[in-house]
Motif scaffolding. Structure first.
Motif, PDB file in Angstrom:
ATOM      1  N   GLY A 237      45.466  24.224  85.016  1.00  0.00           N
ATOM      2  CA  GLY A 237      46.023  25.461  85.250  1.00  0.00           C
ATOM      3  C   GLY A 237      46.198  25.699  86.773  1.00  0.00           C
ATOM      4  O   GLY A 237      46.845  26.784  87.215  1.00  0.00           O
ATOM      5  N   GLY A 238      45.420  25.033  87.670  1.00  0.00           N
ATOM      6  CA  GLY A 238      45.495  25.127  89.184  1.00  0.00           C
ATOM      7  C   GLY A 238      44.282  25.062  89.920  1.00  0.00           C
ATOM      8  O   GLY A 238      43.408  24.769  89.168  1.00  0.00           O
ATOM      9  N   TYR A 239      44.073  25.516  90.993  1.00  0.00           N
ATOM     10  CA  TYR A 239      43.119  25.295  91.896  1.00  0.00           C
ATOM     11  C   TYR A 239      41.849  26.057  91.389  1.00  0.00           C
ATOM     12  O   TYR A 239      42.151  27.525  91.079  1.00  0.00           O
ATOM     13  N   GLU A 240      40.582  25.775  91.241  1.00  0.00           N
ATOM     14  CA  GLU A 240      39.649  26.406  90.747  1.00  0.00           C
ATOM     15  C   GLU A 240      39.801  26.877  89.142  1.00  0.00           C
ATOM     16  O   GLU A 240      38.836  27.398  88.621  1.00  0.00           O
ATOM     17  N   GLN A 241      40.764  26.132  88.469  1.00  0.00           N
ATOM     18  CA  GLN A 241      40.824  26.656  87.229  1.00  0.00           C
ATOM     19  C   GLN A 241      40.264  25.300  86.337  1.00  0.00           C
ATOM     20  O   GLN A 241      40.079  24.074  86.925  1.00  0.00           O
ATOM     21  N   SER A 242      40.001  25.629  85.090  1.00  0.00           N
ATOM     22  CA  SER A 242      39.200  24.641  84.399  1.00  0.00           C
ATOM     23  C   SER A 242      39.481  24.738  82.821  1.00  0.00           C
ATOM     24  O   SER A 242      40.251  25.411  82.623  1.00  0.00           O
ATOM     25  N   ASN A 243      39.007  23.821  82.016  1.00  0.00           N
ATOM     26  CA  ASN A 243      39.187  23.901  80.348  1.00  0.00           C
ATOM     27  C   ASN A 243      37.946  23.334  79.904  1.00  0.00           C
ATOM     28  O   ASN A 243      36.932  22.879  80.559  1.00  0.00           O
ATOM     29  N   LYS A 244      38.233  23.376  78.647  1.00  0.00           N
ATOM     30  CA  LYS A 244      36.891  22.940  77.506  1.00  0.00           C
ATOM     31  C   LYS A 244      36.346  21.698  78.029  1.00  0.00           C
ATOM     32  O   LYS A 244      35.259  21.528  78.178  1.00  0.00           O
ATOM     33  N   GLU A 245      37.166  20.442  78.101  1.00  0.00           N
ATOM     34  CA  GLU A 245      36.883  19.247  78.559  1.00  0.00           C
ATOM     35  C   GLU A 245      36.035  19.007  79.809  1.00  0.00           C
ATOM     36  O   GLU A 245      35.004  18.369  80.043  1.00  0.00           O
ATOM     37  N   LEU A 246      36.443  19.753  80.863  1.00  0.00           N
ATOM     38  CA  LEU A 246      36.151  19.611  82.230  1.00  0.00           C
ATOM     39  C   LEU A 246      34.753  20.675  82.357  1.00  0.00           C
ATOM     40  O   LEU A 246      33.739  20.160  82.913  1.00  0.00           O
ATOM     41  N   ASP A 262      31.220  19.262  90.093  1.00  0.00           N
ATOM     42  CA  ASP A 262      31.772  20.462  90.031  1.00  0.00           C
ATOM     43  C   ASP A 262      32.798  20.679  89.376  1.00  0.00           C
ATOM     44  O   ASP A 262      33.624  19.555  89.191  1.00  0.00           O
ATOM     45  N   LYS A 263      33.595  22.036  88.876  1.00  0.00           N
ATOM     46  CA  LYS A 263      34.507  21.858  88.349  1.00  0.00           C
ATOM     47  C   LYS A 263      36.104  22.255  89.161  1.00  0.00           C
ATOM     48  O   LYS A 263      37.131  21.985  88.813  1.00  0.00           O
ATOM     49  N   THR A 264      35.754  22.522  90.523  1.00  0.00           N
ATOM     50  CA  THR A 264      37.041  22.476  91.438  1.00  0.00           C
ATOM     51  C   THR A 264      37.452  21.123  91.908  1.00  0.00           C
ATOM     52  O   THR A 264      38.581  20.789  92.106  1.00  0.00           O
ATOM     53  N   TYR A 265      36.420  20.151  92.369  1.00  0.00           N
ATOM     54  CA  TYR A 265      36.918  18.963  93.083  1.00  0.00           C
ATOM     55  C   TYR A 265      36.397  17.656  92.275  1.00  0.00           C
ATOM     56  O   TYR A 265      37.058  17.158  91.354  1.00  0.00           O
ATOM     57  N   SER A 266      35.301  17.177  92.528  1.00  0.00           N
ATOM     58  CA  SER A 266      34.825  16.091  91.887  1.00  0.00           C
ATOM     59  C   SER A 266      34.854  15.988  90.449  1.00  0.00           C
ATOM     60  O   SER A 266      34.953  14.994  89.830  1.00  0.00           O
ATOM     61  N   GLY A 267      34.496  17.199  89.818  1.00  0.00           N
ATOM     62  CA  GLY A 267      34.697  17.057  88.252  1.00  0.00           C
ATOM     63  C   GLY A 267      36.054  16.854  87.571  1.00  0.00           C
ATOM     64  O   GLY A 267      35.998  16.106  86.613  1.00  0.00           O
ATOM     65  N   LYS A 268      36.765  17.481  88.340  1.00  0.00           N
ATOM     66  CA  LYS A 268      38.327  17.353  88.172  1.00  0.00           C
ATOM     67  C   LYS A 268      38.605  15.992  88.205  1.00  0.00           C
ATOM     68  O   LYS A 268      39.538  15.290  87.337  1.00  0.00           O
ATOM     69  N   ALA A 269      38.203  15.320  89.271  1.00  0.00           N
ATOM     70  CA  ALA A 269      38.473  13.831  89.492  1.00  0.00           C
ATOM     71  C   ALA A 269      37.926  12.824  88.349  1.00  0.00           C
ATOM     72  O   ALA A 269      38.588  11.966  88.002  1.00  0.00           O
ATOM     73  N   MET A 273      39.683  10.713  85.699  1.00  0.00           N
ATOM     74  CA  MET A 273      39.383   9.117  85.676  1.00  0.00           C
ATOM     75  C   MET A 273      38.944   8.762  84.344  1.00  0.00           C
ATOM     76  O   MET A 273      39.698   7.714  83.912  1.00  0.00           O
ATOM     77  N   LEU A 274      38.139   9.394  83.767  1.00  0.00           N
ATOM     78  CA  LEU A 274      37.821   8.960  82.408  1.00  0.00           C
ATOM     79  C   LEU A 274      39.061   9.029  81.748  1.00  0.00           C
ATOM     80  O   LEU A 274      39.383   8.041  80.657  1.00  0.00           O
TER      81      LEU A 274
END
Length: 300
Positions: A237-246, A262-269, A273-274
């Motif tokens: 959904g965009g910057y600083e946004q998340s979902n259930k999986e993340l 974190d859910k903004t940067y490395s977690g999203k990456a 990746m997975l």
């Protein structure tokens, strides 16, 4: 340099722990700022003007550097002013650093506000230094050419070469620097996949490609024109946004992997990746470049 085995049910995966970078709070912004500081010293600057969001890792690194070196610092921030005044993490560090905080109520005003701060410092007899948001400067990108030199030494020692490097891609300078570094150190079979934290792929890839070429030209590196890939499938959904999986990956990151995502940067990456590995049935060596985000994880 900290490279560790990574437990993702794939015994040929490793993680480059830039979150443990030992300067200015760590992460890729700490590494970039450490390199940018060399130019600040060279130019005898005694004030800094930069910009970012209310949980900006870059602004945190700049604010700490300025405090350590008794320099004036102005941070032009965008985002929710009330959130900034209440949240911990990077926001708290910025508040406590002594930096001057200016809020831009409209993103189109950021440039003019930064210019105003530069002019104010000059009129007051200071020699200010201007840093683009995210540390998106030549010096910031060159920090990652040097980091690939560290990776090169690791590959010689361990006889392990990544076929893929995954990382969070924001302003694009980290990814550009890595690509230039791969050219310099002759990693001819390593593919870099950026997972966008904000931008759509088309725009992000153009920015990374242009800066990658600029870094190579400035450092006399033979430009191999490696493919630039920035995935926008995991924006949530965009910057600083998340979902259930993340949310689940981030919440269980310490338990499952032994480090914070974190859910903004490395977690999203990591999430990207997975999913990419699974969908493309990747069996080759994988390196996850953990760019940081610890203070984002801790922010409340």
């Amino acid at each position: 340099m900290f490279i560790e085995l990574l437990n993702i049910k794939q015994n040929n995966a490793r993680v480059f722990r830039d979150d443990l970078y030992p300067s200015l709070g760590g992460g890729n912004k700490g590494r970039k700022m450490h390199n940018i500081a060399k130019d600040i010293t060279l130019k005898n600057a005694n004030a800094i003007v930069t910009t970012g969001g209310i949980q900006s890792n870059h602004c945190r690194a700049v604010a700490i550097y300025a405090a350590q070196n008794n320099m004036k610092c102005s941070l032009v921030l965008h985002g929710d002013k009330d959130r900034f005044s209440l949240e911990t993490g990077n926001a708290m560090i910025m508040r406590l650093s002594g930096a001057k905080i200016i809020f831009a109520d409209d993103s189109t005003k950021i440039g003019s506000l930064m210019d105003m701060e530069m002019n104010k410092y000059k009129k007051s007899g200071f020699n200010p230094y201007y840093i683009w948001g995210g540390g998106h400067t030549l010096e910031g990108g060159e920090a990652y050419v040097n980091a690939i030199g560290d990776l090169y030494n690791y590959t010689l020692k361990e006889n392990w070469v990544p076929s893929y490097i995954f990382l969070a891609s924001g302003t694009g300078s980290t990814q550009s620097g890595i690509l230039a570094g791969l050219d310099k150190f002759k990693f001819t079979k390593t593919k870099v996949i950026g997972v966008s934290v904000a931008r759509k792929s088309e725009q992000a890839e153009l920015i990374v490609k242009d800066f990658y070429e600029e870094i190579c030209e400035a450092n006399n590196i033979e430009f191999n024109d490696n493919e630039v890939i920035v995935l926008d499938d995991y924006l949530c959904g965009g910057y600083e946004q998340s979902n259930k999986e993340l949310n689940e990956i981030s919440g269980k990151s310490i338990l499952n992997y032994g480090f914070v995502l974190d859910k903004t940067y490395s977690g999203k990456a990591f999430y990207g990746m997975l999913d990419y590995i699974k969908k493309n049935n990747i069996k080759e060596n994988v390196l996850f470049w953990h760019t940081g985000g610890v203070f984002n994880f801790l922010a409340q």
